[in-house]
Design a protein around this motif. Structure first.
Motif, PDB file in Angstrom:
ATOM      1  N   ASP A   1      52.101  48.709 -60.939  1.00 40.34           N
ATOM      2  CA  ASP A   1      53.224  49.639 -61.138  1.00 40.34           C
ATOM      3  C   ASP A   1      53.153  50.288 -62.518  1.00 40.34           C
ATOM      4  OD1 ASP A   1      54.160  49.066 -58.625  1.00 40.34           O
ATOM      5  OD2 ASP A   1      55.740  47.699 -59.299  1.00 40.34           O
ATOM      6  N   TRP A   2      52.859  49.501 -63.546  1.00 40.55           N
ATOM      7  CA  TRP A   2      52.754  50.044 -64.904  1.00 40.55           C
ATOM      8  C   TRP A   2      51.607  51.040 -64.996  1.00 40.55           C
ATOM      9  CZ3 TRP A   2      48.914  49.599 -68.767  1.00 40.55           C
ATOM     10  CH2 TRP A   2      49.278  50.110 -70.013  1.00 40.55           C
ATOM     11  N   ILE A   3      50.474  50.714 -64.413  1.00 41.97           N
ATOM     12  CA  ILE A   3      49.317  51.612 -64.434  1.00 41.97           C
ATOM     13  C   ILE A   3      49.665  52.930 -63.752  1.00 41.97           C
ATOM     14  CG2 ILE A   3      46.992  51.959 -63.512  1.00 41.97           C
ATOM     15  CD1 ILE A   3      46.571  48.907 -63.884  1.00 41.97           C
ATOM     16  N   THR A   4      50.284  52.841 -62.579  1.00 45.97           N
ATOM     17  CA  THR A   4      50.648  54.058 -61.850  1.00 45.97           C
ATOM     18  C   THR A   4      51.607  54.925 -62.654  1.00 45.97           C
ATOM     19  OG1 THR A   4      50.343  52.910 -59.731  1.00 45.97           O
ATOM     20  CG2 THR A   4      51.679  54.923 -59.721  1.00 45.97           C
ATOM     21  N   THR A   5      52.575  54.269 -63.306  1.00 46.78           N
ATOM     22  CA  THR A   5      53.552  54.999 -64.121  1.00 46.78           C
ATOM     23  C   THR A   5      52.878  55.740 -65.264  1.00 46.78           C
ATOM     24  OG1 THR A   5      55.324  53.432 -63.591  1.00 46.78           O
ATOM     25  CG2 THR A   5      55.593  54.757 -65.580  1.00 46.78           C
ATOM     26  N   GLN A   6      51.931  55.105 -65.926  1.00 44.35           N
ATOM     27  CA  GLN A   6      51.236  55.742 -67.060  1.00 44.35           C
ATOM     28  C   GLN A   6      50.389  56.906 -66.601  1.00 44.35           C
ATOM     29  OE1 GLN A   6      52.338  54.817 -69.986  1.00 44.35           O
ATOM     30  NE2 GLN A   6      53.493  53.290 -68.802  1.00 44.35           N
ATOM     31  N   ILE A   7      49.730  56.776 -65.476  1.00 46.96           N
ATOM     32  CA  ILE A   7      48.907  57.871 -64.971  1.00 46.96           C
ATOM     33  C   ILE A   7      49.784  59.057 -64.582  1.00 46.96           C
ATOM     34  CG2 ILE A   7      47.400  58.574 -63.065  1.00 46.96           C
ATOM     35  CD1 ILE A   7      46.232  55.748 -63.121  1.00 46.96           C
ATOM     36  N   ASP A   8      50.910  58.783 -63.932  1.00 45.09           N
ATOM     37  CA  ASP A   8      51.823  59.873 -63.555  1.00 45.09           C
ATOM     38  C   ASP A   8      52.424  60.568 -64.778  1.00 45.09           C
ATOM     39  OD1 ASP A   8      51.359  59.262 -60.924  1.00 45.09           O
ATOM     40  OD2 ASP A   8      53.235  58.138 -60.641  1.00 45.09           O
ATOM     41  N   ALA A   9      52.613  59.797 -65.861  1.00 41.38           N
ATOM     42  CA  ALA A   9      53.211  60.358 -67.082  1.00 41.38           C
ATOM     43  C   ALA A   9      52.195  61.106 -67.961  1.00 41.38           C
ATOM     44  CB  ALA A   9      53.856  59.241 -67.898  1.00 41.38           C
ATOM     45  N   ASN A  10      50.916  60.948 -67.616  1.00 43.06           N
ATOM     46  CA  ASN A  10      49.872  61.598 -68.425  1.00 43.06           C
ATOM     47  C   ASN A  10      48.892  62.340 -67.513  1.00 43.06           C
ATOM     48  OD1 ASN A  10      50.171  60.388 -71.373  1.00 43.06           O
ATOM     49  ND2 ASN A  10      50.511  58.690 -69.944  1.00 43.06           N
ATOM     50  N   PRO A  11      49.404  63.396 -66.839  1.00 43.18           N
ATOM     51  CA  PRO A  11      48.563  64.125 -65.859  1.00 43.18           C
ATOM     52  C   PRO A  11      47.424  64.871 -66.556  1.00 43.18           C
ATOM     53  CG  PRO A  11      50.619  65.290 -66.251  1.00 43.18           C
ATOM     54  CD  PRO A  11      50.756  63.974 -66.955  1.00 43.18           C
TER      55      PRO A  11
END
Length: 264
Positions: free
Chosen positions: A254-264
């Motif tokens: 979940d944390w990894i997915t959140t960071q990727i979505d926040a840094n397109p």
């Protein structure tokens, strides 16, 4: 440590001990015949893993500086680091914890989140990323792991100086404990261990633990720190019965997915 405990005991910094192997198997049989394309050598020492075309996951204790703008080699090609994202709960132990009994340090280690992500400025197109494991059933699974650290055997322990060889080795083990954000393996004696039984070591931090299912590979964990009991000064790494802890990838999806979505 590069694994946390090892270098810490030797150099009071985060570093790990080597891949240590069975005493009754020829040393050259542990040498990797080829390098997994997704395996990346971090600046200095230790490893990261390409899990998306422009994202690398590694252990946080290998992030020694702001790597933004620096070059990193992936399968013989150079790429530029755009950004590094370190987990907010990635904590470094104080020097006081490296004195006396190991229990306070071990308790501390279990509370930290030893993970960081690296974003590249462009996609890697000549290498296939490895898929992250999302299941919660890691216990009992056999893994293959890689690292360029030093080596030794279960009877005599690790030899720190051999890490300078930077030889890529691979080992096998079974995940026998799952504790929250951590996976754990034990270095079993020859009669109990797998064919290429081993444990991680100095310079192996961030080395991938790979689970294969139906010919597909998944990243389930990454080398992080060694477990110690008793006086820290008396600790000898790499002996049979030794245990280490690895970053549990599934706990951070979940944390990894959140960071990727926040840094397109």
């Amino acid at each position: 440590m590069s694994k946390i405990l090892p270098i810490v005991l030797l150099m009071m910094s985060w570093s790990s001990w080597p891949i240590v192997q069975r005493h009754d198997v020829p040393k050259d049989q542990y040498i990797a015949q080829s390098t997994p394309e997704y395996l990346i050598d971090m600046p200095g020492e230790g490893h990261g893993v390409l899990f998306k075309p422009n994202w690398i996951v590694t252990v946080a204790h290998l992030i020694f500086a702001d790597y933004s703008g620096r070059q990193i080699t992936i399968a013989n090609e150079q790429f530029t680091i755009e950004k590094v994202v370190v987990h907010p709960n990635a904590k470094k132990p104080s020097e006081a914890l490296f004195k006396g009994d190991a229990k306070p340090l071990m308790d501390f280690m279990k509370t930290t989140s030893d993970i960081a992500l690296i974003k590249l400025t462009k996609d890697v197109t000549h290498v296939k990323p490895i898929e992250l494991y999302t299941g919660s059933d890691e216990k009992g699974k056999a893994i293959t792991a890689f690292g360029r650290g030093s080596t030794g055997d279960g009877l005599n322990g690790s030899v720190f100086e051999t890490k300078r060889q930077k030889t890529l080795r691979r080992m096998q083990n079974i995940i026998d404990r799952v504790n929250g954000n951590w996976l754990s393996i034990q270095f079993d004696k020859a009669e109990k261990g797998l064919q290429y039984e081993g444990i991680d070591g100095s310079g192996d931090s961030g080395g991938p633990l790979i689970y294969s299912d139906n010919d597909k590979q998944y990243l389930v964990g990454m080398f992080s720190w060694d477990f110690v009991e008793g006086d820290l000064k008396a600790f000898k790494h790499g002996l049979y019965g030794g245990r280490s802890y690895q970053l549990r990838i599934s706990s951070y999806i979940d944390w990894i997915t959140t960071q990727i979505d926040a840094n397109p």
